[in-house]
Design an enzyme around this catalytic site. Structure first.
Site, PDB file in Angstrom:
ATOM      1  N   THR A  97      41.346  40.816  35.860  1.00 44.00           N
ATOM      2  CA  THR A  97      41.800  39.614  35.218  1.00 44.00           C
ATOM      3  C   THR A  97      41.815  39.528  33.488  1.00 44.00           C
ATOM      4  O   THR A  97      40.382  39.774  32.884  1.00 44.00           O
ATOM      5  CB  THR A  97      41.434  37.394  35.593  1.00 44.00           C
ATOM      6  OG1 THR A  97      41.603  37.463  36.975  1.00 44.00           O
ATOM      7  CG2 THR A  97      41.696  36.998  35.300  1.00 44.00           C
ATOM      8  N   LYS A 172      47.875  33.409  37.017  1.00 41.16           N
ATOM      9  CA  LYS A 172      45.679  33.846  37.284  1.00 41.16           C
ATOM     10  C   LYS A 172      45.406  32.181  36.507  1.00 41.16           C
ATOM     11  O   LYS A 172      44.462  31.614  36.662  1.00 41.16           O
ATOM     12  CB  LYS A 172      45.674  34.291  36.485  1.00 41.16           C
ATOM     13  CG  LYS A 172      43.999  34.699  37.210  1.00 41.16           C
ATOM     14  CD  LYS A 172      43.580  34.489  38.301  1.00 41.16           C
ATOM     15  CE  LYS A 172      42.606  34.593  39.115  1.00 41.16           C
ATOM     16  NZ  LYS A 172      41.961  36.187  39.252  1.00 41.16           N
ATOM     17  N   LYS A 240      34.878  33.961  31.355  1.00 38.71           N
ATOM     18  CA  LYS A 240      34.766  34.890  30.318  1.00 38.71           C
ATOM     19  C   LYS A 240      36.982  34.365  30.951  1.00 38.71           C
ATOM     20  O   LYS A 240      37.311  34.516  30.096  1.00 38.71           O
ATOM     21  CB  LYS A 240      34.904  36.385  31.538  1.00 38.71           C
ATOM     22  CG  LYS A 240      35.834  37.678  30.901  1.00 38.71           C
ATOM     23  CD  LYS A 240      37.092  38.108  31.502  1.00 38.71           C
ATOM     24  CE  LYS A 240      36.809  38.805  33.078  1.00 38.71           C
ATOM     25  NZ  LYS A 240      38.200  38.859  33.496  1.00 38.71           N
TER      26      LYS A 240
END
Length: 289
Positions: A97, A172, A240
């Protein structure tokens, strides 16, 4: 069967590489902590490489699943990186990611070598990785996707090409934004139900049959009220991911007020010592006096 290199044997990468080996692919692995790579080879077979470049040298497909943009640049574009040896016609598949910016950068670098690159972040967490039931959202070129999908299917229940390079990472981000508000709402609902002295199990059994139902409700409600958070997707990781979302939103002008609020709630959880707790730990801050 294909020759596959796998870079990064973390919580997700370790079982995913294992699925490829058990499906008959010829797998070579690299991990920064060599001991973990040795343990993987002992468990599944295959070969161990000393560098990402060595792993990728004769691979048809190179998969990566590392921590962030900087880690990804190191294992791909660094002096011992994958792109030093990536073959013409090979496809690089990145399950990290990361940002859409690095996805497009790697796509361009792969094309310069006559290779392909797909940004392919996943959803489903550690349990989905172990059971081989991940959802994979993919950006890149159609021909590369067509080549790689039969390999990805070894651990995916759904793998969809969304659009050009960067589209997987952007999707995502959409996924993480959706989950942010959902988990906070579920945490508040469970907290409210307990405060109202309701039979929470009966409440969930009832409302989970209606519009309130979600994966989080089905899989996390019980552990949330029991205060069990030692599994799943860690708070540090989701923050994050949110940082990536906020950076992209600053570029495209999107407003993310709820996500920003939930990010601050996760900062509270970190202050409680919950950096590695599962994201469902949002409920823990509601019970503080």
């Amino acid at each position: 069967m294909s020759k596959v290199a796998w870079i990064g044997l973390g919580v997700m990468g370790y079982p995913l590489a294992g699925h490829l080996k058990t499906h008959g692919h010829d797998v070579t692995v690299f991990n920064r902590t060599r001991e973990k790579a040795e343990r993987w080879v002992d468990a599944f077979g295959g070969r161990l490489a000393a560098t990402p470049a060595e792993a990728a040298g004769d691979a048809d497909f190179v998969f990566a699943c590392v921590g962030n943009d900087d880690d990804l640049r190191s294992v791909t574009l660094g002096p011992d990186g994958v792109f030093q040896t990536l073959q013409s016609g090979a496809v690089f598949v990145d399950h990290t990611t990361a940002s859409a910016t690095i996805a497009r950068e790697l796509h361009g670098a792969a094309r310069e070598r006559g290779a392909g690159s797909l940004d392919a972040p996943v959803s489903g967490g550690q349990s989905g990785a172990e059971s081989g039931t991940l959802t994979v959202m993919i950006g890149g070129d159609e021909d590369d996707f067509t080549k790689a999908k039969p390999v990805i299917d070894a651990y995916a229940r759904a793998a969809n090409l969304i659009g050009p390079s960067g589209s997987g990472q952007l999707t995502k981000m959409v996924n993480q934004i959706c989950i942010a508000g959902l988990i906070e709402a579920l945490a508040e609902a469970l907290h409210f139900a307990k405060a109202a002295n309701l039979d929470v199990e009966k409440v969930i059994d009832t409302i989970s049959k209606g519009a309130a139902q979600s994966w989080q409700m089905d899989n996390r409600w019980r552990t949330m009220i029991e205060g069990k958070f030692d599994f799943g997707f860690a708070v540090d990781w989701v923050r994050k991911d949110f940082a990536i979302c906020f950076d992209e939103a600053r570029r495209n002008g999107a407003s993310l007020p709820v996500t920003a609020l939930v990010d601050q709630f996760y900062a509270d959880v970190q202050e409680m010592g919950g950096n590695r707790w599962d994201t469902s730990s949002l409920i823990a801050r509601l019970g503080r006096k």
